[in-house]
Write a protein that holds these residues in place. Structure first.
Motif, PDB file in Angstrom:
ATOM      1  N   GLY A  34       0.269   5.522   0.702  1.00 12.26           N
ATOM      2  CA  GLY A  34      -0.603   6.652   0.980  1.00 12.26           C
ATOM      3  C   GLY A  34       0.045   7.925   0.485  1.00 12.26           C
ATOM      4  O   GLY A  34       0.034   8.222  -0.704  1.00 12.26           O
ATOM      5  N   ALA A  35       0.651   8.689   1.403  1.00  8.52           N
ATOM      6  CA  ALA A  35       1.368   9.897   0.995  1.00  8.52           C
ATOM      7  C   ALA A  35       2.880   9.676   1.004  1.00  8.52           C
ATOM      8  O   ALA A  35       3.641  10.580   0.681  1.00  8.52           O
ATOM      9  CB  ALA A  35       0.986  11.061   1.922  1.00  8.52           C
ATOM     10  N   GLY A  36       3.299   8.488   1.388  1.00  6.98           N
ATOM     11  CA  GLY A  36       4.739   8.179   1.361  1.00  6.98           C
ATOM     12  C   GLY A  36       5.571   8.947   2.382  1.00  6.98           C
ATOM     13  O   GLY A  36       6.769   9.107   2.204  1.00  6.98           O
ATOM     14  N   THR A  37       4.950   9.398   3.466  1.00  7.03           N
ATOM     15  CA  THR A  37       5.711  10.196   4.440  1.00  7.03           C
ATOM     16  C   THR A  37       6.221   9.384   5.623  1.00  7.03           C
ATOM     17  O   THR A  37       6.841   9.942   6.529  1.00  7.03           O
ATOM     18  CB  THR A  37       4.858  11.361   5.002  1.00  7.03           C
ATOM     19  N   SER A  38       5.984   8.088   5.621  1.00  2.99           N
ATOM     20  CA  SER A  38       6.430   7.303   6.777  1.00  2.99           C
ATOM     21  C   SER A  38       7.951   7.232   6.825  1.00  2.99           C
ATOM     22  O   SER A  38       8.626   7.408   5.807  1.00  2.99           O
ATOM     23  CB  SER A  38       5.794   5.915   6.755  1.00  2.99           C
TER      24      SER A  38
ATOM     25  N   SER B 105       0.134   9.290  15.466  1.00  2.16           N
ATOM     26  CA  SER B 105      -0.386  10.222  16.450  1.00  2.16           C
ATOM     27  C   SER B 105       0.291  11.556  16.200  1.00  2.16           C
ATOM     28  O   SER B 105       0.781  11.796  15.101  1.00  2.16           O
ATOM     29  CB  SER B 105      -0.191   9.692  17.863  1.00  2.16           C
TER      30      SER B 105
ATOM     31  N   THR C 161      -0.047   3.131  10.220  1.00  2.00           N
ATOM     32  CA  THR C 161       1.127   3.312  11.089  1.00  2.00           C
ATOM     33  C   THR C 161       0.710   3.601  12.537  1.00  2.00           C
ATOM     34  O   THR C 161       1.567   3.839  13.376  1.00  2.00           O
ATOM     35  CB  THR C 161       2.010   4.477  10.615  1.00  2.00           C
TER      36      THR C 161
ATOM     37  N   PRO D 223      -0.115  14.303  12.532  1.00  2.41           N
ATOM     38  CA  PRO D 223       1.290  13.903  12.553  1.00  2.41           C
ATOM     39  C   PRO D 223       2.211  14.919  11.877  1.00  2.41           C
ATOM     40  O   PRO D 223       3.330  14.576  11.523  1.00  2.41           O
ATOM     41  CB  PRO D 223       1.274  12.585  11.778  1.00  2.41           C
TER      42      PRO D 223
ATOM     43  N   GLY E 120       0.820  -1.202   0.000  1.00  2.00           N
ATOM     44  CA  GLY E 120       0.000   0.000   0.000  1.00  2.00           C
ATOM     45  C   GLY E 120       0.857   1.256   0.000  1.00  2.00           C
ATOM     46  O   GLY E 120       1.999   1.245   0.471  1.00  2.00           O
TER      47      GLY E 120
ATOM     48  N   SER F 195      -1.821  10.645   4.391  1.00  2.00           N
ATOM     49  CA  SER F 195      -3.142  10.115   4.042  1.00  2.00           C
ATOM     50  C   SER F 195      -3.733   9.441   5.271  1.00  2.00           C
ATOM     51  O   SER F 195      -3.007   8.927   6.133  1.00  2.00           O
ATOM     52  CB  SER F 195      -3.019   9.086   2.914  1.00  2.00           C
TER      53      SER F 195
HETATM   54  C1  LIG Z   1       7.969  15.876   8.545  1.00  2.00           C
HETATM   55  C2  LIG Z   1       7.365  14.662   9.072  1.00  2.00           C
HETATM   56  C3  LIG Z   1       6.765  14.706  10.310  1.00  2.00           C
HETATM   57  C4  LIG Z   1       6.151  13.567  10.847  1.00  2.00           C
HETATM   58  N1  LIG Z   1       5.556  13.650  12.063  1.00  2.00           N
HETATM   59  C5  LIG Z   1       4.876  12.570  12.522  1.00  2.00           C
HETATM   60  C6  LIG Z   1       4.158  12.635  13.748  1.00  2.00           C
HETATM   61  O1  LIG Z   1       4.152  13.648  14.426  1.00  2.00           O
HETATM   62  N2  LIG Z   1       3.458  11.551  14.147  1.00  2.00           N
HETATM   63  C7  LIG Z   1       3.417  10.425  13.403  1.00  2.00           C
HETATM   64  O2  LIG Z   1       2.741   9.483  13.795  1.00  2.00           O
HETATM   65  N3  LIG Z   1       4.112  10.311  12.257  1.00  2.00           N
HETATM   66  C8  LIG Z   1       4.825  11.353  11.791  1.00  2.00           C
HETATM   67  N4  LIG Z   1       5.519  11.252  10.620  1.00  2.00           N
HETATM   68  C9  LIG Z   1       5.500   9.980   9.868  1.00  2.00           C
HETATM   69  C10 LIG Z   1       4.358   9.884   8.839  1.00  2.00           C
HETATM   70  O3  LIG Z   1       3.787  11.109   8.535  1.00  2.00           O
HETATM   71  C11 LIG Z   1       3.304   8.937   9.377  1.00  2.00           C
HETATM   72  O4  LIG Z   1       3.857   7.646   9.530  1.00  2.00           O
HETATM   73  C12 LIG Z   1       2.055   8.825   8.489  1.00  2.00           C
HETATM   74  O5  LIG Z   1       1.067   8.174   9.251  1.00  2.00           O
HETATM   75  C13 LIG Z   1       2.259   8.078   7.212  1.00  2.00           C
HETATM   76  O6  LIG Z   1       1.154   8.301   6.362  1.00  2.00           O
HETATM   77  P1  LIG Z   1       1.319   8.202   4.779  1.00  2.00           P
HETATM   78  O7  LIG Z   1      -0.003   8.488   4.160  1.00  2.00           O
HETATM   79  O8  LIG Z   1       2.436   9.051   4.352  1.00  2.00           O
HETATM   80  O9  LIG Z   1       1.651   6.657   4.627  1.00  2.00           O
HETATM   81  P2  LIG Z   1       2.723   5.917   3.728  1.00  2.00           P
HETATM   82  O10 LIG Z   1       4.075   6.355   4.119  1.00  2.00           O
HETATM   83  O11 LIG Z   1       2.349   6.043   2.317  1.00  2.00           O
HETATM   84  O12 LIG Z   1       2.462   4.421   4.199  1.00  2.00           O
HETATM   85  C14 LIG Z   1       2.672   4.031   5.504  1.00  2.00           C
HETATM   86  C15 LIG Z   1       2.401   2.536   5.665  1.00  2.00           C
HETATM   87  O13 LIG Z   1       1.032   2.262   5.515  1.00  2.00           O
HETATM   88  C16 LIG Z   1       0.796   1.396   4.415  1.00  2.00           C
HETATM   89  N5  LIG Z   1      -0.413   1.886   3.762  1.00  2.00           N
HETATM   90  C17 LIG Z   1      -0.677   3.124   3.294  1.00  2.00           C
HETATM   91  N6  LIG Z   1      -1.969   3.191   2.896  1.00  2.00           N
HETATM   92  C18 LIG Z   1      -2.514   1.985   3.117  1.00  2.00           C
HETATM   93  C19 LIG Z   1      -3.813   1.434   2.938  1.00  2.00           C
HETATM   94  N7  LIG Z   1      -4.834   2.131   2.452  1.00  2.00           N
HETATM   95  N8  LIG Z   1      -4.014   0.134   3.286  1.00  2.00           N
HETATM   96  C20 LIG Z   1      -3.015  -0.607   3.807  1.00  2.00           C
HETATM   97  N9  LIG Z   1      -1.772  -0.132   3.999  1.00  2.00           N
HETATM   98  C21 LIG Z   1      -1.531   1.154   3.667  1.00  2.00           C
HETATM   99  C22 LIG Z   1       2.033   1.440   3.582  1.00  2.00           C
HETATM  100  O14 LIG Z   1       2.237   0.222   2.899  1.00  2.00           O
HETATM  101  C23 LIG Z   1       3.084   1.669   4.633  1.00  2.00           C
HETATM  102  O15 LIG Z   1       3.430   0.460   5.230  1.00  2.00           O
HETATM  103  C24 LIG Z   1       6.161  12.376  10.092  1.00  2.00           C
HETATM  104  C25 LIG Z   1       6.764  12.339   8.832  1.00  2.00           C
HETATM  105  C26 LIG Z   1       7.376  13.452   8.321  1.00  2.00           C
HETATM  106  C27 LIG Z   1       8.001  13.367   6.979  1.00  2.00           C
END
Ligand SMILES: Cc1cc2nc3c(=O)[nH]c(=O)nc-3n(C[C@H](O)[C@H](O)[C@H](O)COP(=O)(O)OP(=O)(O)OC[C@H]3O[C@@H](n4cnc5c(N)ncnc54)[C@H](O)[C@@H]3O)c2cc1C
Ligand SMILES: Cc1cc2nc3c(=O)[nH]c(=O)nc-3n(C[C@H](O)[C@H](O)[C@H](O)COP(=O)(O)OP(=O)(O)OC[C@H]3O[C@@H](n4cnc5c(N)ncnc54)[C@H](O)[C@@H]3O)c2cc1C
Lengths: 457, 457
Positions: free
Chosen positions: A70-74, A147, A144, A132, A68, A137
């Motif tokens: 989402g926004a790739g920010t993990s 929070s 993840t 976060p 999966g 997304s």
């Molecule tokens: C500047 C910065 C600050 C941040 N601060 C925080 C913070 O304060 N708190 C915090 O918790 N995190 C923080 N993060 C980390 C990040 O933002 C979180 O982990 C966020 O929840 C990831 O969301 P994403 O949409 O980018 O997911 P992605 O990085 O795209 O994916 C995350 C994981 O979820 C899976 N996935 C995505 N969508 C689905 C779906 N629909 N079904 C099944 N699996 C899926 C992916 O395979 C991957 O394993 C930060 C990151 C950055 C870059």
């Protein structure tokens, strides 16, 4: 080749919404952190739950990995295609499906970002609190167990996901949870899926809890003579039961990075940034009690931002903390640590971390959601210097170990991905094997985001 | 015989703390509800986690069922030994192990009851909020995902268990969770265990979240012309964001039962019982706003109980609701329903239920935790009249179905046991099979509380 057959079938299903272009593949093999690029073999852009189900069915038949996106920010390499396979990018599944003000809940597709959701909610007097920083997304945040700044008051994704639609590894579709506020009807599959990082299934729909926009919000910032004073202030504020909506810590180096990045003029000293939600009277009272505690710990006068623009500026600075810190060492990549400890051990944890970083020779500003006992050191490493990377990794490992010794966790909010795998056995003991057994039961072929979270894959 | 060998080995381990006496076996085959007595073959009384581990190890070796036993107050035949085996009664594991005021948490053995815990917490200014009425054990409450009168404000066991020590079906011992306030380190095994009804393992230690005793508490009661007015009042109070600590509904028949049982003089009309927690000013303000809503819906003057004894009397009346209702039909047994729906559907659900009961000819007073959308009809059946029992079961089935149609659940808080098995497929679809797969992965011999919660066992 199974992957070739899968791509054929996916193309029949999705047409142009299957991409094999190199930039696209690399964009889905990248991470915001220090991990090397590991691209998938194809990227898909489904529009509906049924399309996701068919994608998984095809991949299951061919035993091809499904990851999966989402926004790739993990930050722990969560979304990277360690064993190749098909990335499922949810950006086209970005509809808010139904807002139910009377029940204070909402159903969304997983590609909706938290900012987009709050934009859509504007007229309702409701908001979705989990924050976060990154404009992630909601699907990624769910997976993840994200929070953020408001968790001290409103909880994490664990507390705010009421139910989901999930496509399992064999293409079955299930709904977890109900729209009732509570249920005792069997294993809590919603909670099992929240934080499962796409290793048990793909979320295709989410029902989320909403909260009322508070009548009054006030935010402020203050500086402290040293880190110990700031953390003592946090601990005391919590123990007094002052209901903060946010309480964030930034060390002196972080303040310097903010100044350089955002043009602010903060003292280069440890800071707390706080916010109170409530009525005009209650927030005024909370702020007053907080200011007294700050003064007791030698903190500076508490600078208020009653106006919305000031508050926005404050939190946008905080949200850019990671990028501000990265910019403070040009060319560096960040090894982001994420420990969380019981509040009573916070001062100890922060001080030991700072001392450890100081002797390492690597810059490592500290900031975090200290109201939850959660903080990050961003270890800035030169990607061309393997020795530095090793030093940073050793440091991060010591931090994780220290968190466990203090009764805490190696990751408060970022999750495991593959970056935190080395600490899972120490944190969970046999419990990690139990996670592995659950994974095998639901995904015997190990096609759902292989190489992440569970042991030995 | 495997059971004979198991009993031999258990006796070597526990001496007199293995009981084979008939009254003891029957006491552990009984239920507070309408189920027939189904005793185990032996009852054990361990004192330590290690003894529990050894008990499970012995039973696993002999493939003998193991059934946990807390206070035995669960209502769906949860603890009954449907396939014989060994009951593990936790009453001797009743120690509060460590209270940590600075972290607002506590570690207890599972046999501690909620009243005993709150007694021990008295001097700390902290309390444990989850309140299912009955003086249940914290282990049993954890395993049924109990909630109660204060859940609208403080959450259920899902929200208040931070971690556990669990003995798995193969005798392995794991610790789930940490003492940090949040974690993203893998699958949420704590949440998986909460509500698992002893089908995945036995809890031998629990770490629970505590809350500060509010500075001011005020409670009160008011009557309404009809049920619709009362439920409309609840919905509006919630939607206005008035922070109730408790809001309980009792129908006119329940009021009559209270009068007879507790010697009160309530009007035989629908009532709401509420409680506010906060500062003297905030509780006064909340009560005032609530009184206005009550008046808008034609409710009676709001009778206050500022004093502690009055409040205690009010809530002890509420807590005895089940017994008061049972006493209203001498000799009857209760078929207890437990549906929970989204708040917006509450009025509809309550009215349809009442109409359905009225035509059935069976007495079925209604009461419940309406702030969560959760309510119970206690269907009073003559145990000697099978036709009545069937009518009640049909009624209960229609209620469950209606709850699902309204987006809710067949059990808000009591759990599945074996009484709610018939509704699991309708509520969860394939999700129920997923629960079964998890069960098989962790307990392939199906020795942990067999016959409960999951499909086909
Ligand atoms: C500047 C910065 C600050 C941040 N601060 C925080 C913070 O304060 N708190 C915090 O918790 N995190 C923080 N993060 C980390 C990040 O933002 C979180 O982990 C966020 O929840 C990831 O969301 P994403 O949409 O980018 O997911 P992605 O990085 O795209 O994916 C995350 C994981 O979820 C899976 N996935 C995505 N969508 C689905 C779906 N629909 N079904 C099944 N699996 C899926 C992916 O395979 C991957 O394993 C930060 C990151 C950055 C870059
Ligand atoms: C008058 C009355 C009012 C009630 N009101 C409510 C209410 O408002 N809300 C509510 O939620 N419930 C209510 N209940 C139901 C009941 O009180 C709850 O289900 C309670 O949580 C059961 O706790 P117990 O200690 O009695 O558990 P038991 O009945 O002894 O056991 C419950 C289940 O947990 C398992 N178990 C017990 N201990 C352990 C352990 N240590 N490890 C593993 N498994 C274990 C048992 O095997 C069984 O499956 C009420 C019951 C009565 C009689």
């Amino acid at each position: 080749m199974p992957i070739a057959q899968a791509i054929d079938d996916l193309t029949t299903l999705l047409g142009e919404r299957v991409s094999l272009s190199k930039p696209d593949l690399e964009a889905h093999g990248a991470s915001e952190s220090y991990f090397p690029n590991t691209p998938p073999q194809a990227v898909t852009y489904p529009r509906t739950s049924e399309e996701v189900r068919r994608i998984v069915e095809i991949c299951a038949r061919e035993s091809v990995p499904v990851i999966g996106w989402g926004a790739g920010t993990s930050l722990e390499g969560h979304g990277q295609a360690l064993q190749g396979g098909v990335s499922v990018d949810f950006r086209l599944m970005n509809k808010v499906l139904e807002i139910r003000p009377a029940d204070m809940d909402v159903t969304v597709q997983p590609g909706v970002t938290r900012e987009a959701l709050n934009e859509e909610l504007r007229a309702t007097g409701l908001f979705f609190p989990v924050d976060p920083g990154a404009n992630a997304s909601l699907g990624g945040m769910t997976m993840t167990r994200a929070s953020g700044t408001t968790t001290v008051r409103y909880g994490s994704m664990r507390d705010n996901v009421l139910g989901m639609e999930v496509v399992l590894a064999d293409g079955r579709m299930i709904r977890t949870g109900t729209r009732a506020r509570k249920s005792a009807a069997g294993y809590d599959l919603t909670a099992l899926m929240v934080g499962s990082e796409g290793t048990l299934g793909l979320a295709t729909e989410l029902t989320l809890r909403l909260h009322g926009v508070p009548e009054a919000i006030s935010a402020g910032i203050c500086a402290f003579p040293d880190m110990g004073a700031a953390t003592a202030c946090v601990m005391e504020t919590i123990q007094m039961g002052i209901p903060m909506a946010r309480i964030e810590f930034a060390c002196g180096q972080t303040a310097r990075a903010f100044n350089a990045y955002a043009g602010t003029d903060m003292a280069e000293a440890p800071h707390l940034m706080v916010e109170f939600h409530g009525s005009p009277e209650s927030t005024a009272q909370d702020a007053e009690r907080f200011a007294e505690i700050v003064a007791d710990h030698g903190g500076s006068a508490f600078r208020w931002s009653g106006r919305e623009e000031e508050r926005r500026a404050l939190w946008s600075m905080r949200h850019n903390g990671y990028y501000a810190i990265l910019a403070s060492r040009p060319g560096a990549r960040g090894v982001v640590t994420d420990i969380c400890v019981p509040i009573s051990r916070l001062a100890e944890a922060v001080e030991a971390t700072q001392a450890d970083i100081a002797t390492s020779g690597i810059p490592g500003p500290i900031l975090g959601h200290v109201g939850d006992g959660n903080f990050h050191a961003i270890l800035l490493v030169d990607p061309d210097q393997p020795a530095e990377q090793q030093t940073a990794k050793d440091l991060a490992a010591r931090m994780a170990k220290r968190a466990l010794q203090l009764g805490g966790t190696c990751t408060g909010e970022h999750g495991v991905g593959y970056g935190k795998l080395p600490f899972m056995a120490a944190e969970h003991g046999q419990g990690w094997q139990v996670m592995g057994a659950i994974k095998r039961a639901l995904d015997p072929q190990n096609i759902m985001n292989p190489g992440k979270l569970v042991p030995g894959n």
